[in-house]
Write an enzyme that holds these catalytic residues in place. Structure first.
Site, PDB file in Angstrom:
ATOM      1  CE  LYS A  44      -1.648   1.499   4.056  1.00  7.52           C
ATOM      2  NZ  LYS A  44      -1.306   2.866   4.445  1.00  7.52           N
ATOM      3  CG  ASN A  45       2.337   2.542   3.534  1.00  8.35           C
ATOM      4  OD1 ASN A  45       1.189   2.888   3.292  1.00  8.35           O
ATOM      5  ND2 ASN A  45       2.742   2.228   4.749  1.00  8.35           N
ATOM      6  NE  ARG A  74      -1.706  11.690   8.181  1.00 10.81           N
ATOM      7  CZ  ARG A  74      -1.801  12.924   8.663  1.00 10.81           C
ATOM      8  NH1 ARG A  74      -2.917  13.298   9.225  1.00 10.81           N
ATOM      9  NH2 ARG A  74      -0.815  13.757   8.575  1.00 10.81           N
ATOM     10  CB  CYS A  78      -3.810  10.637  12.324  1.00  8.33           C
ATOM     11  SG  CYS A  78      -3.468   8.919  12.009  1.00  8.33           S
ATOM     12  NE  ARG A 118       0.502  10.060  10.189  1.00  8.20           N
ATOM     13  CZ  ARG A 118       0.069   9.082   9.390  1.00  8.20           C
ATOM     14  NH1 ARG A 118      -1.107   8.522   9.618  1.00  8.20           N
ATOM     15  NH2 ARG A 118       0.789   8.671   8.368  1.00  8.20           N
ATOM     16  CG  ASP A 147       3.448   1.316   9.299  1.00  5.10           C
ATOM     17  OD1 ASP A 147       3.676   1.592   8.112  1.00  5.10           O
ATOM     18  OD2 ASP A 147       3.120   2.166  10.149  1.00  5.10           O
ATOM     19  NE  ARG A 193      -7.273   3.995   5.787  1.00  3.13           N
ATOM     20  CZ  ARG A 193      -6.389   4.711   6.469  1.00  3.13           C
ATOM     21  NH1 ARG A 193      -6.495   4.829   7.768  1.00  3.13           N
ATOM     22  NH2 ARG A 193      -5.384   5.290   5.842  1.00  3.13           N
TER      23      ARG A 193
HETATM   24  C1  EPZ Z   1       4.208   6.827   6.226  1.00  2.00           C
HETATM   25  O1  EPZ Z   1       3.412   7.870   6.804  1.00  2.00           O
HETATM   26  C2  EPZ Z   1       3.297   5.607   6.138  1.00  2.00           C
HETATM   27  N1  EPZ Z   1       2.147   5.918   5.330  1.00  2.00           N
HETATM   28  C3  EPZ Z   1       2.841   5.218   7.538  1.00  2.00           C
HETATM   29  O2  EPZ Z   1       2.092   4.002   7.450  1.00  2.00           O
HETATM   30  C4  EPZ Z   1       4.065   4.925   8.383  1.00  2.00           C
HETATM   31  O3  EPZ Z   1       3.661   4.671   9.702  1.00  2.00           O
HETATM   32  C5  EPZ Z   1       5.000   6.147   8.384  1.00  2.00           C
HETATM   33  O4  EPZ Z   1       5.337   6.522   7.039  1.00  2.00           O
HETATM   34  C6  EPZ Z   1       6.302   5.876   9.112  1.00  2.00           C
HETATM   35  O5  EPZ Z   1       6.956   4.783   8.584  1.00  2.00           O
HETATM   36  C7  EPZ Z   1       2.285   5.901   3.979  1.00  2.00           C
HETATM   37  O6  EPZ Z   1       3.330   5.668   3.435  1.00  2.00           O
HETATM   38  C8  EPZ Z   1       1.070   6.183   3.187  1.00  2.00           C
HETATM   39  P1  EPZ Z   1       6.201  10.227   8.230  1.00  2.00           P
HETATM   40  P2  EPZ Z   1       3.933   9.382   6.787  1.00  2.00           P
HETATM   41  O7  EPZ Z   1       6.029  11.524   7.518  1.00  2.00           O
HETATM   42  O8  EPZ Z   1       4.748   9.629   5.589  1.00  2.00           O
HETATM   43  C9  EPZ Z   1       6.745  13.407  11.721  1.00  2.00           C
HETATM   44  C10 EPZ Z   1       0.296   2.529   7.801  1.00  2.00           C
HETATM   45  O9  EPZ Z   1      -0.070   1.962   8.846  1.00  2.00           O
HETATM   46  N2  EPZ Z   1       6.556  14.413  10.651  1.00  2.00           N
HETATM   47  O10 EPZ Z   1       7.368   9.396   7.863  1.00  2.00           O
HETATM   48  O11 EPZ Z   1       2.769  10.242   7.052  1.00  2.00           O
HETATM   49  C11 EPZ Z   1       5.472  12.608  11.977  1.00  2.00           C
HETATM   50  O12 EPZ Z   1       4.598  13.261  12.850  1.00  2.00           O
HETATM   51  C12 EPZ Z   1       0.710   4.021   7.833  1.00  2.00           C
HETATM   52  O13 EPZ Z   1       0.365   1.969   6.707  1.00  2.00           O
HETATM   53  C13 EPZ Z   1       6.727  15.744  10.942  1.00  2.00           C
HETATM   54  O14 EPZ Z   1       7.014  16.112  12.079  1.00  2.00           O
HETATM   55  O15 EPZ Z   1       4.866   9.378   8.084  1.00  2.00           O
HETATM   56  C14 EPZ Z   1       6.020  11.302  12.525  1.00  2.00           C
HETATM   57  O16 EPZ Z   1       6.235  11.427  13.893  1.00  2.00           O
HETATM   58  C15 EPZ Z   1       0.419   4.665   9.132  1.00  2.00           C
HETATM   59  N3  EPZ Z   1       6.538  16.641   9.937  1.00  2.00           N
HETATM   60  C16 EPZ Z   1       7.337  11.142  11.773  1.00  2.00           C
HETATM   61  O17 EPZ Z   1       7.688  12.438  11.284  1.00  2.00           O
HETATM   62  C17 EPZ Z   1       6.214  16.275   8.663  1.00  2.00           C
HETATM   63  O18 EPZ Z   1       6.041  17.129   7.781  1.00  2.00           O
HETATM   64  C18 EPZ Z   1       7.292  10.171  10.611  1.00  2.00           C
HETATM   65  O19 EPZ Z   1       6.192  10.502   9.799  1.00  2.00           O
HETATM   66  C19 EPZ Z   1       6.055  14.917   8.386  1.00  2.00           C
HETATM   67  C20 EPZ Z   1       6.239  13.982   9.400  1.00  2.00           C
END
Ligand code: EPZ
Length: 466
Positions: A20-21, A91, A115, A120, A306, A398
């Protein structure tokens, strides 16, 4: 909702689908192409359906075939609005921001809402796109972004919890069509980001350093459509491995990319799960008691956040005290109280869950709060004595393609039924005597069906209460 009869060891062979990701940011990146793309191994998930609707609202033709092939072609390059009604459902829709800006020089994308797994923000996405020259404002819950031709530059994308996966996807895609060279440092190294980068390179982009924190992107004038295959879903693979382990079954799982699982397989083996790998197939069994462990979820190549909930479910049955910490989403623990309803003993301590292993879990009625929490509850339900009910399984759909069918083929007993009181298994419904007891005795809670009143009355906690 699911009703599950637990306690059945899973046996047999199953396979992993597309990730998915990886599929989501790749589908969004097709917006940046001048011609059609064909993607293979696209999973049939509600998130993919939602993103298809977002892309169609942005002038894209999306055609899906049952064999997992998807054809994407821009037929109208005018629209630039990704509406709240769609983005709030998923998202990752925010991944259209970079491709829209790069290809159409303007974008209006709803800010993704709250979320359940924690805070996030998308500040890093916006920081990266602004560095490439986009003018960005946020008004009425929408990101308004516009730019002339984007310009390559140096961008640091590290945040408080490390790198950002979809942030890297957004900025990398935009930089692919920028003028000049972009260097992204603290880029995410996840296999899904690499898979997107390979797709962009197949479209004519010039990206180096994929899989490392330092990406060098030499911007090009245009991207053409390409044919590309989505990588196997490493999170689904781990979920299936844990399904075999938590039921003490014997499974063979095919279509797995072992390289992507190195860290998790190491932890599972330390817990006592036997994992034998042959090519892209793993054989799973549990020859001895599960051992406790101390796990920390981190950005790739660390243990993925995850699978944190699924590992937590497994460690509920380990012989001893385990600690599971999430450094990516420190608040991602909504599965804990639900697992405790099934007899688990877990205490939340900041960004950690402290798990005291128990000999067994018992069936109960639980509520899913997010995608991976629902997977953890399903795994616990498979292992638990008696019947369980998991509500709000739309979360599971999802990210898992008909998971209950796969598990039932391996000997599980899961039914998907409409969430209604009438469908609650009798074992989980208070008996008429218990209801009568409740009515008769307001001050004294009725003992649960499987405990004699005498036992309760003799127990310390009861006496303390009284
Ligand atoms: C991706 O989300 C995945 N989703 C998530 O999977 C996964 O948990 C996550 O990466 C971490 O591996 C998809 O790929 C669609 P991040 P993403 O930006 O990109 C902080 C699932 O279960 N952050 O890497 O949204 C954030 O708050 C889902 O399949 C900022 O501070 O995650 C978090 O603490 C859930 N500012 C950390 O970074 C930003 O602009 C990592 O988030 C962006 C993120």
């Amino acid at each position: 909702m699911f009703t599950i009869r637990g306690g059945k060891p899973l046996r047999g062979i199953t396979a992993v689908g597309g990730a998915k990701n990886a599929a989501l940011p790749i589908m969004a990146a097709a917006l940046a192409a001048d011609s059609a793309s064909v993607l293979h191994q696209v999973p049939d998930l509600s998130d993919v359906t939602t993103l298809s609707q977002v892309l169609m609202s942005l002038g894209m033709l999306v055609e899906r075939r049952v064999d997992g092939t998807m054809r994407l072609e821009v037929i109208n390059a005018q629209p630039c609005l990704a509406d709240y009604e769609l983005v709030r459902r998923m998202r990752a829709s925010v991944c259209v921001l970079g491709p829209l800006l790069a290809r159409r020089q303007r974008a209006c994308v709803s800010l993704p809402g709250g979320c359940n797994i924690g805070h996030r923000p998308i500040d890093l996405h916006l920081k990266g796109l602004a560095a490439l020259g986009a003018e960005i404002t946020i008004e009425r819950g929408y990101v308004f972004a516009q730019a002339g031709r984007l310009k390559g530059t140096d961008i640091y994308l590290g945040g408080p919890c490390g790198s950002t996966v979809t942030g890297t996807c957004n900025v990398m895609t935009a930089a692919a069509l920028a003028q000049g060279v972009t260097v992204i440092s603290a880029a995410a190294c996840e296999p899904e980001v690499v898979n997107l980068g390979q797709y962009l390179n197949a479209m004519g982009a010039k990206i180096e350093g994929l899989g490392t924190p330092l990406l060098r992107i030499d911007g090009v004038d245009q991207l053409r459509g390409a044919e590309h295959t989505i990588i196997p879903d490493r999170i689904e693979a781990v979920t299936l491995i844990i399904a075999g382990a938590i039921t003490r079954g014997r499974l063979r799982i095919s279509g797995v990319c072992l390289e992507h699982l190195a860290g998790v397989l190491d932890v599972l083996r330390s817990i006592g799960v036997r994992i034998e790998a042959q090519g892209t197939t793993v054989a799973v069994s549990v020859p001895e008691a599960l051992r406790p462990s101390d796990i920390t979820a981190l950005p790739y190549p660390g243990i993925p956040t995850d699978v944190q909930a699924q590992l937590t479910a497994l460690l509920c049955l380990a012989d001893g005290i385990s600690v599971v910490t999430d450094k990516v989403f420190p608040d991602r623990f909504l599965h804990i109280p639900e697992l405790c309803r099934m007899g688990a003993r877990i205490r939340r301590e900041g960004a950690s869950g402290i798990i005291s292993g128990v000999p067994k879990l018992s069936g109960s009625c639980v509520m899913a709060s997010d995608l991976r929490a629902s997977a953890a509850l399903l795994l616990a339900g498979l292992a638990a004595d008696g019947e369980s009910v998991i509500r709000r399984i739309y979360h599971l759909d999802r990210g898992y393609e008909r998971l209950e069918r796969k598990l039932n083929m391996l000997g599980a007993d899961i039914s998907r039924v409409t969430d209604a009181p009438a469908h609650l298994p009798s074992s989980l419904q208070p008996s008429p005597e218990e209801m009568q007891q409740v009515n008769n005795d307001v001050c004294e809670p009725p003992p649960p069906k499987f405990l004699k009143l005498a036992d309760v009355k003799s127990s310390t906690s009861y006496n303390i209460l009284n």
